[in-house]
Design an enzyme around this catalytic site. Structure first.
Site, PDB file in Angstrom:
ATOM      1  N   CYS A  31       0.963  -0.989  -0.142  1.00  0.00           N
ATOM      2  CA  CYS A  31      -0.103   0.077  -0.146  1.00  0.00           C
ATOM      3  C   CYS A  31       0.873   1.249   0.022  1.00  0.00           C
ATOM      4  O   CYS A  31       1.883   1.238   0.724  1.00  0.00           O
ATOM      5  CB  CYS A  31      -1.076   0.012   1.107  1.00  0.00           C
ATOM      6  SG  CYS A  31      -2.322  -1.424   1.443  1.00  0.00           S
ATOM      7  N   TYR A 170      -5.270 -11.663  -5.597  1.00  0.00           N
ATOM      8  CA  TYR A 170      -5.015 -11.521  -4.323  1.00  0.00           C
ATOM      9  C   TYR A 170      -5.718 -12.330  -3.308  1.00  0.00           C
ATOM     10  O   TYR A 170      -7.025 -12.581  -3.565  1.00  0.00           O
ATOM     11  CB  TYR A 170      -5.220  -9.893  -3.857  1.00  0.00           C
ATOM     12  CG  TYR A 170      -4.832  -9.354  -2.685  1.00  0.00           C
ATOM     13  CD1 TYR A 170      -4.031 -10.246  -1.854  1.00  0.00           C
ATOM     14  CD2 TYR A 170      -5.374  -8.445  -1.966  1.00  0.00           C
ATOM     15  CE1 TYR A 170      -3.480  -9.641  -0.317  1.00  0.00           C
ATOM     16  CE2 TYR A 170      -5.069  -7.821  -0.674  1.00  0.00           C
ATOM     17  CZ  TYR A 170      -4.200  -8.617   0.083  1.00  0.00           C
ATOM     18  OH  TYR A 170      -3.666  -8.236   1.358  1.00  0.00           O
ATOM     19  N   HIS A 173      -4.356 -12.416   3.932  1.00  0.00           N
ATOM     20  CA  HIS A 173      -5.038 -11.808   4.858  1.00  0.00           C
ATOM     21  C   HIS A 173      -6.703 -11.971   5.166  1.00  0.00           C
ATOM     22  O   HIS A 173      -7.012 -10.868   5.685  1.00  0.00           O
ATOM     23  CB  HIS A 173      -4.498 -10.105   4.733  1.00  0.00           C
ATOM     24  CG  HIS A 173      -3.024 -10.149   4.898  1.00  0.00           C
ATOM     25  ND1 HIS A 173      -2.490  -9.009   4.114  1.00  0.00           N
ATOM     26  CD2 HIS A 173      -1.904 -10.738   5.354  1.00  0.00           C
ATOM     27  CE1 HIS A 173      -1.067  -9.142   4.436  1.00  0.00           C
ATOM     28  NE2 HIS A 173      -0.862 -10.054   4.983  1.00  0.00           N
ATOM     29  N   ASP A 270       2.252 -10.298   9.203  1.00  0.00           N
ATOM     30  CA  ASP A 270       2.946 -10.638   7.824  1.00  0.00           C
ATOM     31  C   ASP A 270       4.060  -9.258   7.681  1.00  0.00           C
ATOM     32  O   ASP A 270       5.352  -9.658   7.317  1.00  0.00           O
ATOM     33  CB  ASP A 270       1.976 -10.571   6.805  1.00  0.00           C
ATOM     34  CG  ASP A 270       2.825 -10.878   5.218  1.00  0.00           C
ATOM     35  OD1 ASP A 270       3.449 -11.857   5.183  1.00  0.00           O
ATOM     36  OD2 ASP A 270       2.539 -10.083   4.511  1.00  0.00           O
TER      37      ASP A 270
END
Length: 729
Positions: A31, A170, A173, A270
């Protein structure tokens, strides 16, 4: 210098489906808050890494439909051709440097708040998000599932038009629908998409098949997957199921992108901070997955050492070195290895201020690399510096903390005739000489060691220690430009941002009252067993001192007026583990309480919302982590006498870092860097205007054809979200 031949393997090309990475360095999706709304910043930020030798770089999570929007955070988007146009700038910029461009597809399910689109979110089951606590979703029926898969198909077409080389589905998470279907923590279905492992894997596998058919050699297909949910309880997605999924999906995948941690609520597992995880901490999970795939594997683990990278590849642990934080800290890491300049690598310190900024909805920044996020809007490059127009000047920098060190380094690189960095203490570093001595923060010393080495290579910079300068000494020094970087200190009277008043009985000259510096620098002895740490800062200092005192054998109570212990650490992804550790260490935690009075044997306070009800804690000592005050007396004295400065030949007087405003270290470093970058402007004290990527009135995504159709080609309206899928061009 040429690279050491032992590192040759890191620079071998590696094939991923129809594409080829020029080496084994991959800037993984992470991000930035640039998304597709800040196309210039997005393109330049990723392109600088490509210039620095990374063979591929990717967007952050990229929403592919308005039913998954994460406002106010700025994800990437591929909703329509306006996003194609914006993200194509990134692709073009990466291609100019011979790097591949990747996009990470995201559909959020229960985790999509949709504050901008205001659409109800489609999900695997109707369950409330464990991250967005008031957010739920509707359970998709089979028609909805078909439509959602078509959304992935159309997003792939847009990605190809934009110029992306890698489409990453993706699945980490628990953020995307793909993983939520696979994970029994979210999947409560009783049809062919729920229940057994085979059923839970069905949505992801079918979607991969459809995307691969559309890609048809135009781009590589990657899958990012969490190898371990790290969640306790009966609904945990176990490692065996992840390995089974990798085996099933392997024929459909060109590249496996591995991470750990199942919950977006705690994705710090992570992106592990250095206080808990050393380099290559994900190795055991890589080794678990490796036997189950024939495809190339990219893995992360905050790789900063070339030796560790080499060992990871040579052992077969992974095929490709993945990095997010190390690539932010040093975009030129691969090139420095290639050129034999490994000592010049700007190593990540694992402070997670990059994530902290993003989690607050602002643009990415880095403690080590002040240019991160500024490549486009300010035109800064991490390795290139123009010669200053006033390079014939002599500069005196007073104070060698983070801001002073950075300022002197950049001034030296800009070719100033002479730069003297003068420090009163025996060693440079300022607060970063002692902050790394707090439990778990040893790697923060890299802020000092990196700059110490860079300063040593600059012939025009002289570092002078054990020399305290007062105003008279500065005026007689012979400098043309003076930069004051004298830092700040923790106040000892308890003044704080909650009450804006001192605390009765707070006096650091007393044996039972302490400031952080008295504990960590002066070695002031703690007089008894019971210690109260009063933390109003809410970041690392209060909890760090509490942990240190507990390890030293003291009985510790941590009191804070905040509703959470160390609330800022939840932005830096440390909060959950940090609070677990504090509990495990037996530190008593008292939130939502003020300390109002200190006496030799106790601290007295009250609840923030019930100030008429007093409470006290036994305390042989009280440590005050309330607020810092700038050490700006030297600057103010010099500024108050312009005639003396003129007589001394000082044409410019500036201040940087905590001397201006006490801030996090990243902001102090940025401040020193910014001043040095702009030392030759009309008034370096005032930052130059930067590019603002404005939304211009009249320009809109509605300039594009936004006809929306179902999978069977029937036009629908955006007000019908259950049937709304891809935009037709």
């Amino acid at each position: 210098m040429a690279r050491d031949p032992k590192f040759d393997v890191l620079f071998e090309p590696i094939r991923i489906g129809p594409k080829t990475l020029k080496n084994r360095f991959y800037k993984t999706p992470h991000c930035t808050n640039f998304g597709s709304d800040w196309p210039g910043a997005q393109a330049y930020f990723r392109a600088v890494a490509a210039e620095g030798g990374w063979a591929a770089a990717s967007t952050e999570y990229c929403s592919i439909h308005p039913s998954s929007d994460h406002a106010p955070l700025s994800s990437g988007r591929l909703w329509d051709d306006s996003d194609v146009r914006n993200l194509s700038l990134m692709c073009d910029a990466l291609h100019e440097h011979g790097a591949l461009a990747g996009v990470e597809f995201w559909t959020g399910g229960a985790h999509a708040p949709n504050f901008e689109s205001r659409m109800p979110a489609p999900g695997v089951s109707q369950i409330v998000s464990d991250c967005e606590w008031r957010q739920s979703c509707y359970e998709m029926d089979k028609d909805d599932i078909r439509d959602m898969q078509q959304i992935y198909v159309e997003a792939t077409r847009r990605a190809i038009r934009a110029g992306f080389d890698i489409v990453n589905l993706y699945g980490g998470h628990d953020v995307p629908l793909t993983y939520q279907f696979l994970d029994p923590f979210y999947n409560r279905r009783d049809d062919e998409y729920g229940g057994s492992f085979e059923n839970r894997a069905r949505f992801w596998l079918e979607t991969l098949e459809l995307v691969r058919e559309v890609a048809d050699g135009a781009c590589a297909i990657a899958v990012r997957i969490s190898m371990d949910s790290l969640r306790e309880g009966p609904l945990r997605l176990d490692n065996e199921d992840v390995c089974r999924f990798v085996e099933l999906a392997d024929p459909l995948v060109d590249l496996w992108d591995l991470q750990i941690g199942g919950s977006i609520l705690e994705w710090g597992q992570d992106t592990l901070a250095s206080r808990w995880g050393k380099e290559n901490f994900q190795k055991p999970w890589h080794e678990m997955i490796r036997p189950h795939t024939t495809r190339p594997v990219v893995g992360v683990g905050r790789f900063t050492s070339p030796e560790t990278m080499l060992a990871a590849v040579m052992s077969g642990q992974i095929d490709i070195i993945g990095a997010a934080r190390p690539s932010i800290s040093d975009p030129f890491l691969p090139k420095k290895i290639e050129e034999g300049r490994t000592d010049d690598i700007r190593e990540c310190i694992g402070c997670n201020i990059c994530a902290g900024r993003v989690m607050q909805g602002v643009l990415i920044a880095c403690t080590q690399n002040a240019t991160a996020g500024e490549e486009y809007r300010r035109g800064w490059h991490p390795e290139r510096f123009t010669t200053a127009k006033n390079a014939d000047r002599n500069v005196l920098v007073v104070g060698a903390g983070p801001a002073g060190m950075e300022c002197a380094t950049v001034l030296g690189r800009r070719g100033m005739h002479s730069v003297h960095l003068v420090e009163a203490e025996p060693e440079i570093g300022g607060i970063m000489r002692w902050i790394p001595k707090l439990p778990g923060l040893a790697e923060w010393m890299r802020v000092v060691s990196y700059r110490e080495y860079q300063l040593s290579k600059l012939d025009n910079v002289e570092v002078i220690t054990r020399t305290a300068l007062d105003a008279e000494a500065v005026l007689s020094y012979g400098a043309d430009i003076v930069v004051v970087a004298t830092g700040s200190h923790w106040v000892g009277d308890g003044l704080n941002g909650v009450t804006h008043e001192p605390i009765l009985g707070a006096d650091p000259s007393l044996p039972h009252v302490f400031t952080p510096e008295q504990l960590m620098v002066d070695g002031k002895a703690v007089p008894g067993a019971h210690v109260v740490v009063y933390d109003v800062e809410g970041y690392f200092m209060g909890v760090g001192l509490a942990q240190k005192l507990r390890r030293d054998g003291h009985d510790v109570t941590l009191v804070t007026p905040h509703s959470q212990i160390a609330p800022y650490t939840f932005f830096t992804l440390e909060g959950w583990q940090l609070n677990r550790d504090l509990h495990a260490q037996g530190i008593r935690l008292v939130a939502e309480h003020l300390v109002t009075e200190i006496s030799p044997d106790r601290a007295t306070g009250c609840h923030v919302f019930a100030t008429d009800h007093t409470v006290s804690w036994e305390a042989d000592a009280v440590v005050l982590v309330t607020q810092r005050a700038s050490d700006d007396a030297l600057f103010r004295q010099l500024r108050a006498d312009p005639e003396a400065r003129e007589h001394a030949g000082i044409s410019g007087l500036y201040r940087v870092g905590d001397c201006v405003v006490p801030r996090v270290v990243a902001e102090a470093v940025f401040d020193g860097h910014r001043l040095a970058r702009e030392i030759d402007t009309d008034n370096p004290a005032i930052p130059l205007p930067f590019i603002r990527e404005n939304r211009v009135l009249g320009a809109s995504n509605l300039d594009y054809d936004l006809t929306v159709r179902t999978a069977d080609g029937v036009p629908v309206h955006l007000s019908e979200p259950r049937r709304a899928v891809a935009v037709e061009r």
